[in-house]
Design a protein around this motif. Structure first.
Motif, PDB file in Angstrom:
ATOM      1  N   ILE A   1     -25.674  57.896  59.604  1.00 21.31           N
ATOM      2  CA  ILE A   1     -24.964  58.116  58.716  1.00 21.31           C
ATOM      3  C   ILE A   1     -24.545  56.916  57.718  1.00 21.31           C
ATOM      4  CG2 ILE A   1     -22.249  58.738  58.136  1.00 21.31           C
ATOM      5  CD1 ILE A   1     -22.441  60.471  60.716  1.00 21.31           C
ATOM      6  N   LEU A   2     -24.810  56.832  56.540  1.00 21.89           N
ATOM      7  CA  LEU A   2     -24.589  55.771  55.377  1.00 21.89           C
ATOM      8  C   LEU A   2     -23.127  55.720  54.773  1.00 21.89           C
ATOM      9  CD1 LEU A   2     -27.853  56.123  53.425  1.00 21.89           C
ATOM     10  CD2 LEU A   2     -27.623  55.072  55.536  1.00 21.89           C
ATOM     11  N   GLN A   3     -22.298  56.565  55.003  1.00 21.87           N
ATOM     12  CA  GLN A   3     -21.225  56.511  54.302  1.00 21.87           C
ATOM     13  C   GLN A   3     -20.441  57.589  54.950  1.00 21.87           C
ATOM     14  OE1 GLN A   3     -20.663  57.571  50.150  1.00 21.87           O
ATOM     15  NE2 GLN A   3     -19.073  55.967  50.026  1.00 21.87           N
TER      16      GLN A   3
ATOM     17  N   MET B   1     -23.713  66.966  57.010  1.00 18.58           N
ATOM     18  CA  MET B   1     -24.475  65.857  56.899  1.00 18.58           C
ATOM     19  C   MET B   1     -25.910  66.142  55.988  1.00 18.58           C
ATOM     20  SD  MET B   1     -23.815  63.812  60.440  1.00 18.58           S
ATOM     21  CE  MET B   1     -24.512  65.203  61.355  1.00 18.58           C
ATOM     22  N   GLY B   2     -25.836  66.865  55.086  1.00 20.94           N
ATOM     23  CA  GLY B   2     -26.987  67.189  54.049  1.00 20.94           C
ATOM     24  C   GLY B   2     -28.126  68.235  55.066  1.00 20.94           C
ATOM     25  N   THR B   3     -27.827  68.662  55.764  1.00 20.31           N
ATOM     26  CA  THR B   3     -28.756  69.385  56.858  1.00 20.31           C
ATOM     27  C   THR B   3     -28.429  70.744  56.824  1.00 20.31           C
ATOM     28  OG1 THR B   3     -27.933  69.022  58.999  1.00 20.31           O
ATOM     29  CG2 THR B   3     -29.000  67.289  58.229  1.00 20.31           C
ATOM     30  N   HIS B   4     -29.221  71.609  57.936  1.00 20.60           N
ATOM     31  CA  HIS B   4     -29.052  72.760  58.089  1.00 20.60           C
ATOM     32  C   HIS B   4     -28.970  72.943  59.829  1.00 20.60           C
ATOM     33  CE1 HIS B   4     -33.438  73.412  57.702  1.00 20.60           C
ATOM     34  NE2 HIS B   4     -33.186  73.880  58.965  1.00 20.60           N
ATOM     35  N   THR B   5     -29.313  71.681  60.425  1.00 22.16           N
ATOM     36  CA  THR B   5     -29.494  71.696  61.658  1.00 22.16           C
ATOM     37  C   THR B   5     -28.314  70.893  62.405  1.00 22.16           C
ATOM     38  OG1 THR B   5     -30.644  69.775  61.441  1.00 22.16           O
ATOM     39  CG2 THR B   5     -31.796  71.868  61.593  1.00 22.16           C
ATOM     40  N   ASP B   6     -27.585  70.019  61.648  1.00 19.22           N
ATOM     41  CA  ASP B   6     -26.281  69.208  62.390  1.00 19.22           C
ATOM     42  C   ASP B   6     -25.185  69.517  61.709  1.00 19.22           C
ATOM     43  OD1 ASP B   6     -28.072  66.831  64.071  1.00 19.22           O
ATOM     44  OD2 ASP B   6     -29.502  67.883  62.574  1.00 19.22           O
ATOM     45  N   LEU B   7     -24.184  69.127  62.625  1.00 19.64           N
ATOM     46  CA  LEU B   7     -22.594  69.064  62.123  1.00 19.64           C
ATOM     47  C   LEU B   7     -21.990  68.009  62.683  1.00 19.64           C
ATOM     48  CD1 LEU B   7     -21.400  72.744  62.970  1.00 19.64           C
ATOM     49  CD2 LEU B   7     -22.121  71.877  60.679  1.00 19.64           C
TER      50      LEU B   7
ATOM     51  N   PHE C   1     -12.648  68.740  53.267  1.00 14.07           N
ATOM     52  CA  PHE C   1     -13.317  68.669  52.035  1.00 14.07           C
ATOM     53  C   PHE C   1     -14.713  68.464  51.873  1.00 14.07           C
ATOM     54  CE2 PHE C   1     -11.921  64.446  53.397  1.00 14.07           C
ATOM     55  CZ  PHE C   1     -12.900  63.519  52.882  1.00 14.07           C
ATOM     56  N   GLN C   2     -15.346  68.688  50.954  1.00 17.31           N
ATOM     57  CA  GLN C   2     -16.613  68.584  50.652  1.00 17.31           C
ATOM     58  C   GLN C   2     -16.725  67.630  49.243  1.00 17.31           C
ATOM     59  OE1 GLN C   2     -19.899  69.059  52.064  1.00 17.31           O
ATOM     60  NE2 GLN C   2     -21.076  69.064  50.061  1.00 17.31           N
ATOM     61  N   VAL C   3     -17.746  66.761  49.378  1.00 16.13           N
ATOM     62  CA  VAL C   3     -18.247  66.055  48.106  1.00 16.13           C
ATOM     63  C   VAL C   3     -19.843  66.441  47.791  1.00 16.13           C
ATOM     64  CG1 VAL C   3     -18.218  63.813  46.809  1.00 16.13           C
ATOM     65  CG2 VAL C   3     -16.646  64.276  48.515  1.00 16.13           C
ATOM     66  N   ASP C   4     -19.922  67.155  46.647  1.00 14.36           N
ATOM     67  CA  ASP C   4     -21.423  67.629  46.237  1.00 14.36           C
ATOM     68  C   ASP C   4     -22.121  66.337  45.571  1.00 14.36           C
ATOM     69  OD1 ASP C   4     -20.918  70.071  47.217  1.00 14.36           O
ATOM     70  OD2 ASP C   4     -20.378  71.304  45.256  1.00 14.36           O
ATOM     71  N   THR C   5     -23.268  66.666  45.587  1.00 17.19           N
ATOM     72  CA  THR C   5     -23.987  65.251  44.994  1.00 17.19           C
ATOM     73  C   THR C   5     -23.822  65.234  43.415  1.00 17.19           C
ATOM     74  OG1 THR C   5     -25.572  67.078  44.638  1.00 17.19           O
ATOM     75  CG2 THR C   5     -25.742  65.589  46.778  1.00 17.19           C
TER      76      THR C   5
ATOM     77  N   LEU D   1     -22.225  60.893  54.552  1.00 16.73           N
ATOM     78  CA  LEU D   1     -23.434  60.774  53.721  1.00 16.73           C
ATOM     79  C   LEU D   1     -24.400  60.381  54.638  1.00 16.73           C
ATOM     80  CD1 LEU D   1     -25.058  61.129  51.010  1.00 16.73           C
ATOM     81  CD2 LEU D   1     -24.262  58.454  50.641  1.00 16.73           C
ATOM     82  N   ASN D   2     -25.561  61.077  54.787  1.00 15.74           N
ATOM     83  CA  ASN D   2     -26.667  60.508  55.426  1.00 15.74           C
ATOM     84  C   ASN D   2     -27.860  60.080  54.815  1.00 15.74           C
ATOM     85  OD1 ASN D   2     -27.853  63.158  55.107  1.00 15.74           O
ATOM     86  ND2 ASN D   2     -29.267  62.690  56.959  1.00 15.74           N
TER      87      ASN D   2
END
Length: 257
Positions: free
Chosen positions: A19-21, A187-193, A70-74, A247-248
């Motif tokens: 995770i970067l941020q 985290m930008g994936t479909h495999t991890d939460l 909340f969710q922050v989109d790209t 953000l990963n």
């Protein structure tokens, strides 16, 4: 011929994405940014995990409201839920709706009434599958909609505005019925939460407290305690996490799946 030796990195990141941020919010105003630097209950904190934290405000939110997850989109759009019903930009939003803030305009990213969510239910988990894909939502109490029994520690996949699958099934995983998820991020994936709960407990053999953040690699079922927010600031002794977004490093997207 030269070869690339990726096996050690594969093993290292298969179950724990870097995770970067980290972004997070609390259920009460507190100096969770830094000493003497306040974040209200409508704000979230952007943390680079290297000592730099910034208070982020969503314009126009009522002072009496609390920013839930909340969710922050790209593209910079913010999707979020509030703990109360509010009128923003001429539209009324229920506590189970997901609100989209984009370019100064508020709109519904998820219409709870249309999806069959009963009144009195609050949305307390908001994320996206992959980066800007389908919504992942969690709610604060048990109800039935579209053929599903939705429980407080479930993470539901939304397709075309309706409940379509359980991304995380609390009952199937043997979670305590007392557990409630109050923050999620894929985290930008479909495999991890990345997950926050509203109480202490144990999942997947991992014991956690109220302000710990856990991650789960869904294909393997491996749970990991990622962060103890109480170590970030002593103000987390009274404030409680109720929103998380991460953000990963996309180099390791999907855990090499």
């Amino acid at each position: 011929m030269a070869s690339l030796f990726l096996a050690p990195d594969l093993a290292a990141f298969a179950d724990t994405l870097p995770i970067l941020q980290l972004r997070y919010s609390a259920d009460t105003g507190a100096n969770i940014v830094a000493v003497g630097q306040y974040a209200s209950r409508q704000d979230y904190v952007s943390d680079n995990l290297a000592g730099s934290r910034m208070r982020v405000q969503i314009p126009g939110l009522p002072e009496r409201s609390n920013l839930a997850d909340f969710q922050v989109d790209t593209n910079g759009d913010v999707l979020f839920a509030l703990d109360i019903g509010v009128s923003l930009g001429g539209t009324y939003f229920y506590p189970a709706d997901v609100i989209k803030y984009s370019g100064g305009t508020f709109s519904k990213a998820f219409d709870a009434v249309a999806a069959g969510v009963p009144k009195g239910v609050h949305c307390d988990g908001v994320a996206r599958l992959d980066t800007n894909s389908k919504l992942l939502l969690s709610f604060d109490r048990t109800f039935a909609a579209n053929g599903f029994t939705v429980r407080p520690a479930d993470v539901m996949l939304i397709t075309a505005g309706a409940f379509s699958a359980k991304k995380l099934d609390a009952q199937a995983l043997g979670f305590s019925s007392a557990l409630n998820i109050v923050g999620i991020d894929a985290m930008g994936t479909h495999t991890d939460l990345l997950v926050a709960f509203d109480s202490a407990g144990t999942v997947g053999g991992v014991t956690f407290t109220r302000n710990d953040l856990l991650s789960v690699h869904l294909p393997s079922g491996v749970w990991t305690k990622r962060y103890a927010l109480s170590s970030f600031s002593d103000r987390w002794n009274t404030a409680h996490v109720d929103g998380v977004a991460a953000l990963n490093d996309t180099l390791f997207k999907d855990g090499f799946e």
